[in-house]
Design a protein around this motif. Sequence first.
Motif, mmCIF file in Angstrom:
data_model
loop_
_atom_site.group_PDB
_atom_site.id
_atom_site.type_symbol
_atom_site.label_atom_id
_atom_site.label_comp_id
_atom_site.label_asym_id
_atom_site.label_seq_id
_atom_site.Cartn_x
_atom_site.Cartn_y
_atom_site.Cartn_z
ATOM 1 N N PRO A 45 0.833 -1.203 0.000
ATOM 2 C CA PRO A 45 0.000 0.000 0.000
ATOM 3 C C PRO A 45 0.873 1.261 0.000
ATOM 4 O O PRO A 45 1.996 1.238 0.494
ATOM 5 N N MET A 46 0.348 2.328 -0.582
ATOM 6 C CA MET A 46 1.091 3.585 -0.601
ATOM 7 C C MET A 46 1.119 4.160 0.811
ATOM 8 O O MET A 46 0.082 4.332 1.448
ATOM 9 N N LEU A 47 2.315 4.395 1.292
ATOM 10 C CA LEU A 47 2.476 4.924 2.645
ATOM 11 C C LEU A 47 2.425 6.443 2.641
ATOM 12 O O LEU A 47 2.991 7.084 1.752
ATOM 13 N N THR A 48 1.761 7.001 3.633
ATOM 14 C CA THR A 48 1.786 8.447 3.853
ATOM 15 C C THR A 48 2.349 8.694 5.247
ATOM 16 O O THR A 48 2.229 7.852 6.134
ATOM 17 N N VAL A 49 2.966 9.846 5.398
ATOM 18 C CA VAL A 49 3.628 10.185 6.651
ATOM 19 C C VAL A 49 2.973 11.424 7.240
ATOM 20 O O VAL A 49 2.827 12.438 6.559
ATOM 21 N N VAL A 89 11.808 -0.310 7.407
ATOM 22 C CA VAL A 89 10.677 0.599 7.646
ATOM 23 C C VAL A 89 9.533 0.252 6.696
ATOM 24 O O VAL A 89 8.383 0.066 7.133
ATOM 25 N N GLU A 90 9.840 0.140 5.407
ATOM 26 C CA GLU A 90 8.794 -0.157 4.425
ATOM 27 C C GLU A 90 8.162 -1.520 4.654
ATOM 28 O O GLU A 90 6.944 -1.666 4.571
ATOM 29 N N GLU A 91 8.977 -2.515 4.948
ATOM 30 C CA GLU A 91 8.462 -3.869 5.165
ATOM 31 C C GLU A 91 7.570 -3.929 6.395
ATOM 32 O O GLU A 91 6.518 -4.557 6.367
ATOM 33 N N ARG A 92 8.025 -3.295 7.453
ATOM 34 C CA ARG A 92 7.259 -3.352 8.709
ATOM 35 C C ARG A 92 5.847 -2.828 8.518
ATOM 36 O O ARG A 92 4.877 -3.461 8.932
ATOM 37 N N TYR A 93 5.722 -1.683 7.886
ATOM 38 C CA TYR A 93 4.396 -1.096 7.724
ATOM 39 C C TYR A 93 3.656 -1.670 6.528
ATOM 40 O O TYR A 93 2.429 -1.720 6.525
ATOM 41 N N GLY A 94 4.391 -2.139 5.527
ATOM 42 C CA GLY A 94 3.746 -2.796 4.396
ATOM 43 C C GLY A 94 3.115 -4.103 4.807
ATOM 44 O O GLY A 94 2.003 -4.433 4.401
ATOM 45 N N CYS A 95 3.802 -4.877 5.655
ATOM 46 C CA CYS A 95 3.276 -6.162 6.131
ATOM 47 C C CYS A 95 2.049 -5.957 7.011
ATOM 48 O O CYS A 95 1.164 -6.798 7.060
ATOM 49 N N GLU A 96 2.017 -4.844 7.713
ATOM 50 C CA GLU A 96 0.856 -4.527 8.552
ATOM 51 C C GLU A 96 -0.274 -3.934 7.710
ATOM 52 O O GLU A 96 -1.364 -3.692 8.223
ATOM 53 N N MET A 97 0.014 -3.680 6.429
ATOM 54 C CA MET A 97 -0.945 -3.084 5.489
ATOM 55 C C MET A 97 -1.461 -1.735 5.989
ATOM 56 O O MET A 97 -2.600 -1.361 5.753
ATOM 57 N N ARG A 98 -0.584 -1.002 6.670
ATOM 58 C CA ARG A 98 -0.926 0.343 7.118
ATOM 59 C C ARG A 98 -0.638 1.313 5.992
ATOM 60 O O ARG A 98 0.288 1.132 5.219
ATOM 61 N N THR A 99 -1.418 2.358 5.920
ATOM 62 C CA THR A 99 -1.197 3.357 4.882
ATOM 63 C C THR A 99 -0.689 4.669 5.452
ATOM 64 O O THR A 99 -0.176 5.494 4.715
ATOM 65 N N SER A 100 -0.832 4.860 6.749
ATOM 66 C CA SER A 100 -0.412 6.113 7.364
ATOM 67 C C SER A 100 0.458 5.827 8.583
ATOM 68 O O SER A 100 0.151 4.947 9.371
ATOM 69 N N LEU A 101 1.547 6.570 8.701
ATOM 70 C CA LEU A 101 2.412 6.445 9.857
ATOM 71 C C LEU A 101 2.939 7.806 10.236
ATOM 72 O O LEU A 101 2.846 8.755 9.467
ATOM 73 N N LYS A 102 3.456 7.900 11.441
ATOM 74 C CA LYS A 102 3.953 9.175 11.954
ATOM 75 C C LYS A 102 5.471 9.220 11.857
ATOM 76 O O LYS A 102 6.132 8.180 11.890
ATOM 77 N N THR A 103 6.003 10.419 11.773
ATOM 78 C CA THR A 103 7.460 10.571 11.691
ATOM 79 C C THR A 103 8.128 9.994 12.923
ATOM 80 O O THR A 103 9.242 9.481 12.836
ATOM 81 N N THR A 104 7.451 10.047 14.070
ATOM 82 C CA THR A 104 8.043 9.490 15.295
ATOM 83 C C THR A 104 8.246 7.988 15.171
ATOM 84 O O THR A 104 9.245 7.454 15.653
#
Length: 148
Positions: A45-49, A89-104
């Motif tokens: 999924p496309m990640l947004t920050v 970073v990409e794998e961790r959130y890609g595997c969780e299928m999250r699209t939004s994450l925080k800079t922290t």
Amino acid sequence: MNCPFCGEKDTRVLDSRPSEMKIRRRRECGVCHKRFTTYEAVELPMLTVEKKDGSIQPFDRNKLMAGIFSAIKKRPVTALQVQAIVDAVEERYGCEMRTSLKTTEIGNIVMEQLKNIDPVAYIRFASVYQDFSDVAGFINAVSELGEA
């Protein structure tokens, strides 16, 4: 899959094997009998920050790499190690299928990885990421490193 030589849709897979987080497929056209290679990858999924000021931007792999490279300048950290951090970073959130994450969240993962690779690079990255306003914050970061 269309043949890149004649455009025919009748192609068959001759060989499949994994290659750098992708699947490499060797194919042959059923009409012109020419062979070609394709690569298949999982679409993440496309990640947004979400930035500290609340604004939202698309995740930029190159921007993160540039930030890490500034922290590792003249340190014994390779470009492959930096790439592995960004991949993590990409794998961790890609595997969780999250699209939004925080800079922290991103910063914490990078700091965790740098702490294991090079303590000086870790401190450099932390000093920018955590935006130390005084010497005490810097001393706390160094003392945390000594405890680990």
